[in-house]
Design an enzyme around this catalytic site. Structure first.
Site, PDB file in Angstrom:
ATOM      1  CD  GLU A 135      -3.122   0.830   2.177  1.00 36.91           C
ATOM      2  OE1 GLU A 135      -4.275   0.512   1.830  1.00 36.91           O
ATOM      3  OE2 GLU A 135      -2.778   1.011   3.364  1.00 36.91           O
ATOM      4  CG  HIS A 178       7.070 -29.591   3.806  1.00 37.45           C
ATOM      5  ND1 HIS A 178       7.704 -30.772   3.504  1.00 37.45           N
ATOM      6  CD2 HIS A 178       7.613 -29.156   4.973  1.00 37.45           C
ATOM      7  CE1 HIS A 178       8.585 -31.060   4.450  1.00 37.45           C
ATOM      8  NE2 HIS A 178       8.551 -30.091   5.355  1.00 37.45           N
ATOM      9  CE  LYS A 195     -11.421   3.182   1.916  1.00 38.33           C
ATOM     10  NZ  LYS A 195     -10.942   4.134   2.954  1.00 38.33           N
TER      11      LYS A 195
END
EC number: 5.3.1.9
Length: 532
Positions: A330, A359, A461
């Site tokens: 960000e 793994h 937004k």
């Protein structure tokens, strides 16, 4: 500034680089080793002039300069752990007073002095926050809470109805003794507001008393602060306007969770302050954050061409990679630089924990596309209650797996750096966070971007708000019960797109909202939608 160039095959040169490029803080017991990054002396010499400017810019930021011109605000998270750096005595006192209030409130809730409205001790905390207001607290809880200490935490960090339902079901029978903390800097962010209303509805239905169980963390005089004052909430804590969400963990956003789990928040702040002092030094070779930022820059060609893979070899730091994901991406993921030129900067971050990741995706790190650098994090001290059995000590294996993975990557010519801590506690977590915060700030200066705004988030937004507005109008069109296609609805509205309208209708018909669909879902244009 002389040290050998990187060599994957020469162990003597690797050792010499390790000796020359290791940084150590004696009091914190923290090491940084960048010797396995492909950084050479000439790279650091070339970056030195820009790093000198970065040091000066960070000094101005700490002194109170406007560091976020988009919002005309200061960036003061460094003041939170060293209040005397704040640019006024009033602000210094305010910061110190907030720390005292948070510590006292947390202590009194944990020991039962502050009780729920029914007269019983609080049993749980429901924390409502999005982005940094959720990730920071989650990191504090995972990293620092010990079994049986403080209150159990539950999170609304999304607006997923299923997730909310699961959290509330887990609080069944204890909602009237649950402390509910809502975090929203402006008080107008939709996600925490929606979570708060759902929590209030369920809590009151269970016989709880909202005002006596609700706590707000927000800016003074925000919408949320005004609501909390009007309704007489249990407590309000200040979220300063000069603190961004991704750097808010040393504010009430991180300190309050720490206090509610019995953590010494002053130790946490002390560690951050000590690392701030170490990374304030205007000397590239002696400043660990500068060494990190320079390594990132060289590795990615100054354009973020390599991902950062975070591999902490401790379960307590499992959330840290997600925390860094927000802090780094960000802050640094920007389309424009400060000159207004299109640069598309950024560093992608991912990771989980070792040795689990060995793994999983470490196979690709060693043998696949070479587009990353790894950041190993190790803690030397093991707990005493896990003994050596039949000559086998889990901590030895964990250390062996870390060293083995590091060596395997080096043999393949893959880059890595390692942060080591003698032990892990609140002070070291504070130091670790502060180290990355400063490295991000310095890197932002090196590539000339504003690391303290987030225009892409704001764009998202606004787009979401537009979709919700469109949904309301789509529902109004269909209120007459007439079946229509997405295209017919778009024409009737004179707005939107067929695709966005189709998505809205697919969502509405997937829930019991009174909407139905006819047609072949594999042929979206053929679908017709109606209500009733």
């Amino acid at each position: 500034m002389s040290f050998p160039d990187f060599s994957a095959s020469d162990a003597h040169i690797q050792w010499q680089r390790f000796c020359d490029l290791s940084w150590y803080h004696d009091d914190l017991g923290v090491w940084l080793d960048i010797s396995r990054m492909h950084v050479n002396a000439s790279d650091l010499q070339q970056l030195q002039p820009r790093m000198d400017k970065a040091f000066a810019a960070m000094q101005e930021l700490e002194a109170g300069a406007i560091a976020n011109p988009d919002e005309q605000r200061q960036v003061g998270h460094y003041w939170l752990r060293t209040p005397e750096l704040a640019p006024s005595s009033e602000l210094q006192q305010h910061i110190s007073r907030e720390i005292d209030l948070i510590a006292a409130f947390g202590r009194d809730v944990v020991n039962g002095t502050i009780k729920a409205p029914n007269g019983e001790a609080f049993t749980d905390v429901l924390w409502i926050g999005i982005g940094g207001s959720g990730l920071g607290p989650a990191l504090m809880i995972k990293a620092l809470q010990n079994p049986g200490e403080g209150l159990p935490f539950h999170f609304f960090d999304n607006v997923d109805p299923n997730g909310m339902s699961n959290v509330l079901a887990g609080l069944e029978g204890r909602l009237d003794r649950t402390l509910v903390v809502t975090v929203s800097k402006s008080g107008g962010t939709p996600e925490p507001h929606l979570g708060m209303e759902q929590a209030r509805h369920r809590l009151e239905a269970a016989g709880g008393q909202w005002a006596g169980q609700a706590v707000a963390v927000t800016m003074l005089d925000s919408k949320l602060d005004q609501q909390a004052q009007k309704e007489g909430w249990l407590k309000r804590f200040d979220m300063f306007d000069w603190v961004g969400g991704r750097t808010s963990i040393t504010s009430a956003v991180g300190l309050l969770p720490g206090a509610l789990i019995g953590c010494d928040i002053r130790d946490f702040l002390s560690g951050a302050s000590q690392m701030d002092a170490a990374t304030r030094m205007a000397d590239l070779r002696r400043n660990p954050a500068a060494l990190m930022a320079a390594s990132w820059h060289v590795a990615g060609g100054g354009r973020g061409q390599r991902d950062m893979v975070v591999l902490p070899y401790r379960d307590r730091l499992e959330v840290f990679s997600r925390y860094l994901q927000q802090l780094v991406m960000e802050s640094l993921g920007k389309r424009l630089d400060r000159n207004g030129d299109v640069v598309h900067q950024g560093i992608a971050v991912y990771g989980n924990k070792g040795s689990t990741d060995q793994h999983a995706y470490v196979q690709q790190l060693r043998d696949g596309v070479d587009n990353f650098f790894a950041t190993f994090i190790e803690v030397l001290e093991d707990v005493s209650d896990i003994p050596t059995i039949s000559g086998e000590c889990p901590g030895d294996f964990l250390d062996g797996f870390l060293q083995g993975t590091r060596s395997a990557l080096t043999e393949s010519g893959r880059q890595s750096m390692t942060i080591s801590m003698r032990c892990f506690d609140a002070r070291r977590l504070g130091a670790l966070i502060a180290l990355f915060e400063r490295a991000v700030g310095l890197y932002g200066e090196l590539v000339n971007i504003n690391a303290y705004h987030q225009p892409g988030v704001e764009a998202g937004k606004k787009a979401a708000a537009a979709i919700l507005n469109l949904q309301g109008r789509v529902e109004a069109i269909l209120a007459d019960g007439v079946a229509r296609s997405a295209d017919e609805i778009r024409l009737a509205l004179g707005d939107g797109t067929d695709e966005s309208i189709f998505w809205i209708l697919r969502h509405l018909t997937g829930n019991q909202r009174g909407f139905s669909a006819q047609g072949d879902w594999s042929q979206p244009a053929s679908m017709r939608f109606s209500k009733g």
